[in-house]
Design a protein around this motif. Sequence first.
Motif, PDB file in Angstrom:
ATOM      1  N   PRO A  60     -64.029  -0.443 -80.308  1.00 15.44           N
ATOM      2  CA  PRO A  60     -63.158  -1.331 -79.517  1.00 15.44           C
ATOM      3  C   PRO A  60     -61.734  -1.386 -80.034  1.00 15.44           C
ATOM      4  CG  PRO A  60     -65.247  -2.415 -79.988  1.00 15.44           C
ATOM      5  CD  PRO A  60     -65.213  -1.165 -80.813  1.00 15.44           C
ATOM      6  N   ARG A  61     -61.561  -1.322 -81.370  1.00 12.07           N
ATOM      7  CA  ARG A  61     -60.220  -1.522 -81.913  1.00 12.07           C
ATOM      8  C   ARG A  61     -60.082  -0.824 -83.262  1.00 12.07           C
ATOM      9  NH1 ARG A  61     -57.302  -7.441 -82.923  1.00 12.07           N
ATOM     10  NH2 ARG A  61     -55.347  -6.627 -83.781  1.00 12.07           N
ATOM     11  N   ALA A  62     -58.854  -0.483 -83.623  1.00  7.81           N
ATOM     12  CA  ALA A  62     -58.572   0.170 -84.906  1.00  7.81           C
ATOM     13  C   ALA A  62     -57.364  -0.493 -85.551  1.00  7.81           C
ATOM     14  CB  ALA A  62     -58.301   1.660 -84.700  1.00  7.81           C
ATOM     15  N   LEU A  63     -57.286  -0.373 -86.885  1.00 11.21           N
ATOM     16  CA  LEU A  63     -56.189  -0.969 -87.638  1.00 11.21           C
ATOM     17  C   LEU A  63     -55.713   0.036 -88.681  1.00 11.21           C
ATOM     18  CD1 LEU A  63     -54.703  -3.773 -87.810  1.00 11.21           C
ATOM     19  CD2 LEU A  63     -56.218  -4.267 -89.756  1.00 11.21           C
ATOM     20  N   LEU A  64     -54.398   0.294 -88.695  1.00 13.70           N
ATOM     21  CA  LEU A  64     -53.813   1.276 -89.606  1.00 13.70           C
ATOM     22  C   LEU A  64     -53.555   0.701 -90.995  1.00 13.70           C
ATOM     23  CD1 LEU A  64     -51.184   3.043 -87.335  1.00 13.70           C
ATOM     24  CD2 LEU A  64     -52.851   4.230 -88.769  1.00 13.70           C
ATOM     25  N   PHE A  65     -53.789   1.525 -92.019  1.00 15.33           N
ATOM     26  CA  PHE A  65     -53.480   1.169 -93.400  1.00 15.33           C
ATOM     27  C   PHE A  65     -52.712   2.312 -94.060  1.00 15.33           C
ATOM     28  CE2 PHE A  65     -56.945  -1.680 -92.450  1.00 15.33           C
ATOM     29  CZ  PHE A  65     -56.634  -2.828 -93.163  1.00 15.33           C
ATOM     30  N   ASP A  66     -52.025   1.981 -95.157  1.00 13.76           N
ATOM     31  CA  ASP A  66     -51.217   2.973 -95.852  1.00 13.76           C
ATOM     32  C   ASP A  66     -52.043   4.039 -96.548  1.00 13.76           C
ATOM     33  OD1 ASP A  66     -49.207   1.288 -95.032  1.00 13.76           O
ATOM     34  OD2 ASP A  66     -48.059   1.473 -96.882  1.00 13.76           O
ATOM     35  N   SER A  67     -53.298   3.747 -96.878  1.00 12.84           N
ATOM     36  CA  SER A  67     -54.184   4.732 -97.507  1.00 12.84           C
ATOM     37  C   SER A  67     -55.623   4.276 -97.355  1.00 12.84           C
ATOM     38  CB  SER A  67     -53.855   4.899 -98.998  1.00 12.84           C
ATOM     39  OG  SER A  67     -54.236   3.748 -99.730  1.00 12.84           O
ATOM     40  N   GLY A  68     -56.549   5.199 -97.559  1.00 16.24           N
ATOM     41  CA  GLY A  68     -57.956   4.843 -97.533  1.00 16.24           C
ATOM     42  C   GLY A  68     -58.310   3.886 -98.655  1.00 16.24           C
ATOM     43  N   TYR A  69     -57.673   4.051 -99.803  1.00 13.84           N
ATOM     44  CA  TYR A  69     -57.925   3.161-100.935  1.00 13.84           C
ATOM     45  C   TYR A  69     -57.570   1.720-100.566  1.00 13.84           C
ATOM     46  CZ  TYR A  69     -58.700   2.559-105.967  1.00 13.84           C
ATOM     47  OH  TYR A  69     -59.227   2.216-107.184  1.00 13.84           O
ATOM     48  N   MET A  70     -56.383   1.542 -99.965  1.00 16.98           N
ATOM     49  CA  MET A  70     -55.963   0.197 -99.581  1.00 16.98           C
ATOM     50  C   MET A  70     -56.832  -0.366 -98.470  1.00 16.98           C
ATOM     51  SD  MET A  70     -53.698  -0.321-101.760  1.00 16.98           S
ATOM     52  CE  MET A  70     -53.066  -1.891-101.208  1.00 16.98           C
ATOM     53  N   ALA A  71     -57.288   0.494 -97.574  1.00 18.99           N
ATOM     54  CA  ALA A  71     -58.158   0.031 -96.495  1.00 18.99           C
ATOM     55  C   ALA A  71     -59.476  -0.505 -97.042  1.00 18.99           C
ATOM     56  CB  ALA A  71     -58.418   1.168 -95.507  1.00 18.99           C
ATOM     57  N   ASN A  72     -60.054   0.196 -98.007  1.00 22.56           N
ATOM     58  CA  ASN A  72     -61.309  -0.267 -98.592  1.00 22.56           C
ATOM     59  C   ASN A  72     -61.123  -1.568 -99.364  1.00 22.56           C
ATOM     60  OD1 ASN A  72     -63.076   1.677 -97.604  1.00 22.56           O
ATOM     61  ND2 ASN A  72     -62.582   3.120 -99.232  1.00 22.56           N
ATOM     62  N   LEU A  73     -59.998  -1.709-100.066  1.00 22.02           N
ATOM     63  CA  LEU A  73     -59.707  -2.985-100.718  1.00 22.02           C
ATOM     64  C   LEU A  73     -59.598  -4.102 -99.682  1.00 22.02           C
ATOM     65  CD1 LEU A  73     -56.982  -2.086-103.390  1.00 22.02           C
ATOM     66  CD2 LEU A  73     -59.447  -2.164-103.676  1.00 22.02           C
ATOM     67  N   ALA A  74     -58.938  -3.812 -98.576  1.00 17.22           N
ATOM     68  CA  ALA A  74     -58.708  -4.824 -97.540  1.00 17.22           C
ATOM     69  C   ALA A  74     -60.013  -5.321 -96.932  1.00 17.22           C
ATOM     70  CB  ALA A  74     -57.803  -4.257 -96.455  1.00 17.22           C
ATOM     71  N   VAL A  75     -60.902  -4.407 -96.611  1.00 14.86           N
ATOM     72  CA  VAL A  75     -62.149  -4.780 -95.937  1.00 14.86           C
ATOM     73  C   VAL A  75     -62.959  -5.744 -96.792  1.00 14.86           C
ATOM     74  CG1 VAL A  75     -64.393  -3.886 -95.201  1.00 14.86           C
ATOM     75  CG2 VAL A  75     -62.304  -2.733 -94.479  1.00 14.86           C
ATOM     76  N   GLN A  76     -63.162  -5.395 -98.050  1.00  7.36           N
ATOM     77  CA  GLN A  76     -64.016  -6.250 -98.881  1.00  7.36           C
ATOM     78  C   GLN A  76     -63.308  -7.532 -99.299  1.00  7.36           C
ATOM     79  OE1 GLN A  76     -66.697  -4.388-101.698  1.00  7.36           O
ATOM     80  NE2 GLN A  76     -66.054  -2.369-100.970  1.00  7.36           N
ATOM     81  N   GLN A  77     -62.013  -7.440 -99.582  1.00  4.44           N
ATOM     82  CA  GLN A  77     -61.271  -8.654 -99.967  1.00  4.44           C
ATOM     83  C   GLN A  77     -61.275  -9.673 -98.833  1.00  4.44           C
ATOM     84  OE1 GLN A  77     -57.540  -8.917 -98.726  1.00  4.44           O
ATOM     85  NE2 GLN A  77     -57.934 -11.072 -99.112  1.00  4.44           N
ATOM     86  N   ALA A  78     -61.194  -9.207 -97.605  1.00  2.00           N
ATOM     87  CA  ALA A  78     -61.110 -10.120 -96.463  1.00  2.00           C
ATOM     88  C   ALA A  78     -62.466 -10.643 -96.011  1.00  2.00           C
ATOM     89  CB  ALA A  78     -60.419  -9.416 -95.288  1.00  2.00           C
ATOM     90  N   LEU A  79     -63.548  -9.909 -96.298  1.00  2.00           N
ATOM     91  CA  LEU A  79     -64.852 -10.276 -95.753  1.00  2.00           C
ATOM     92  C   LEU A  79     -65.839 -10.808 -96.791  1.00  2.00           C
ATOM     93  CD1 LEU A  79     -65.362  -7.285 -93.287  1.00  2.00           C
ATOM     94  CD2 LEU A  79     -64.554  -9.581 -92.756  1.00  2.00           C
ATOM     95  N   LEU A  80     -65.646 -10.464 -98.060  1.00  2.00           N
ATOM     96  CA  LEU A  80     -66.584 -10.884 -99.110  1.00  2.00           C
ATOM     97  C   LEU A  80     -65.835 -11.725-100.137  1.00  2.00           C
ATOM     98  CD1 LEU A  80     -68.530  -7.536 -99.631  1.00  2.00           C
ATOM     99  CD2 LEU A  80     -69.240  -9.512 -98.271  1.00  2.00           C
ATOM    100  N   SER A  81     -65.596 -12.969 -99.816  1.00  2.00           N
ATOM    101  CA  SER A  81     -64.719 -13.810-100.643  1.00  2.00           C
ATOM    102  C   SER A  81     -65.450 -14.867-101.451  1.00  2.00           C
ATOM    103  CB  SER A  81     -63.679 -14.499 -99.757  1.00  2.00           C
ATOM    104  OG  SER A  81     -64.325 -15.270 -98.754  1.00  2.00           O
ATOM    105  N   GLU A  82     -66.762 -15.015-101.235  1.00  2.00           N
ATOM    106  CA  GLU A  82     -67.509 -16.055-101.923  1.00  2.00           C
ATOM    107  C   GLU A  82     -68.288 -15.471-103.104  1.00  2.00           C
ATOM    108  OE1 GLU A  82     -67.166 -19.184-101.108  1.00  2.00           O
ATOM    109  OE2 GLU A  82     -65.922 -18.751 -99.351  1.00  2.00           O
ATOM    110  N   GLU A  83     -68.538 -16.316-104.114  1.00  2.00           N
ATOM    111  CA  GLU A  83     -69.190 -15.862-105.343  1.00  2.00           C
ATOM    112  C   GLU A  83     -70.589 -15.305-105.088  1.00  2.00           C
ATOM    113  OE1 GLU A  83     -70.490 -17.661-109.713  1.00  2.00           O
ATOM    114  OE2 GLU A  83     -69.233 -18.835-108.355  1.00  2.00           O
TER     115      GLU A  83
END
Length: 403
Positions: A103-126
């Motif tokens: 349905p949708r896509a989002l651009l990132f500066d690199s694959g490394y930054m994209a992987n950091l973004a996904v987990q940082q934004a979705l897995l935030s609890e201990e």
Amino acid sequence: MARPDLHERLQDQRKLREAQGRIRTRRTVSRRDGVRLEIDGRWLTGFCSNDYLGLSQQFEVVAALQDAAARDGAGSTASHLVCGHHALHAQLEQEMADWLGYPRALLFDSGYMANLAVQQALLSEENDVCVQDRLNHASLLDATRLAGCRLRRYPHLDSEGAIRQLKHAPDGAAMLVTDGVFSMDGDIAPLRSLSLVARMQQALFYVDDAHGVGVVGADGRGCVAEAGLGVNEVPLQLATLGKALGGHGAVVLGEEALIRHLAETARPYIYTTALPPAQIAASLAAVKLARRDHWRREKLTELIGLFREGARRLGLELMPSETPIQPLLCGDEATVMALSAALEQSGFLVSAIRPPTVPEGKARLRVTLSALHSAGQVKALVEAIGAARDLVLYQKSLTPVSV
């Protein structure tokens, strides 16, 4: 109590790397011409790039970059959420979403930054947990650690191991993460069985298909599509623009709600300058060629078969890969470095991959193939590897054994 001297620590760490044969050095490329590179005044045939489809210097791709640079300048000038989001960014996101069926896509500066973004934004609890294949890319493992959630790892390609880890995980949100094509082994994750595991354990399934999109499948749509899966089974996947597509950057594709959340909260997306529009224009041209030029994948398939047949004939230790990544196991660091050096003397540039990039005792030559290679070049490489192996074995036989 006195603090440790940082410089002394660094010196000790350097000495340890030297003793282990793990010093890494950069090679400076003066010029490129297809699969050939000029290094230190010598032209070498490269078998170590990720330009699988041969698009990084393709005429239409370079022309698109030049035209956009002349029109829009060298940079985007700001982050996406300020004023850096150009019409070309939006066009590429739509093109990638259409191609890969999301349905949708989002651009990132690199694959490394994209992987950091996904987990940082979705897995935030201990109590949140990320369950990963043991051989996942470093960026996926680093992302879990930086997100602050729990990391659980299962044996390579082991779906039963994945379900065991999820069953015994805390009660927080869960994500099951795997590479599509593994960058150092060249094999492909069992996505169908892993998708069932994720569904049974109520975990979000995320596939990093950096080395699959553009290459895997007759239409190049990657591992997820080739496995007959889509957004319902794999709500998030990553595709890079810097491997088979020959450019730079990455795209995360997924459900509307997930991508919207990333765009609004992911720090690696919000707090960085958007990719230059000219670079995006080049990637747009590359995507269109990747979708259209099926002969590139057909040529790769032929070259992969040719390489594996020649390697088997010479008794070389192949790994089970049907992708352009064709690793040859060498065992120890000294052997793989000697083989790589011997190949360079013969005119071939092939990377020596050593721990910690790969497990202990699994050092290897990482041969990568491109649609730009000729059959003759592949045959010549196989013969050169065989000759290098024989030379290294002979030299080892002359080395005195200490008692």
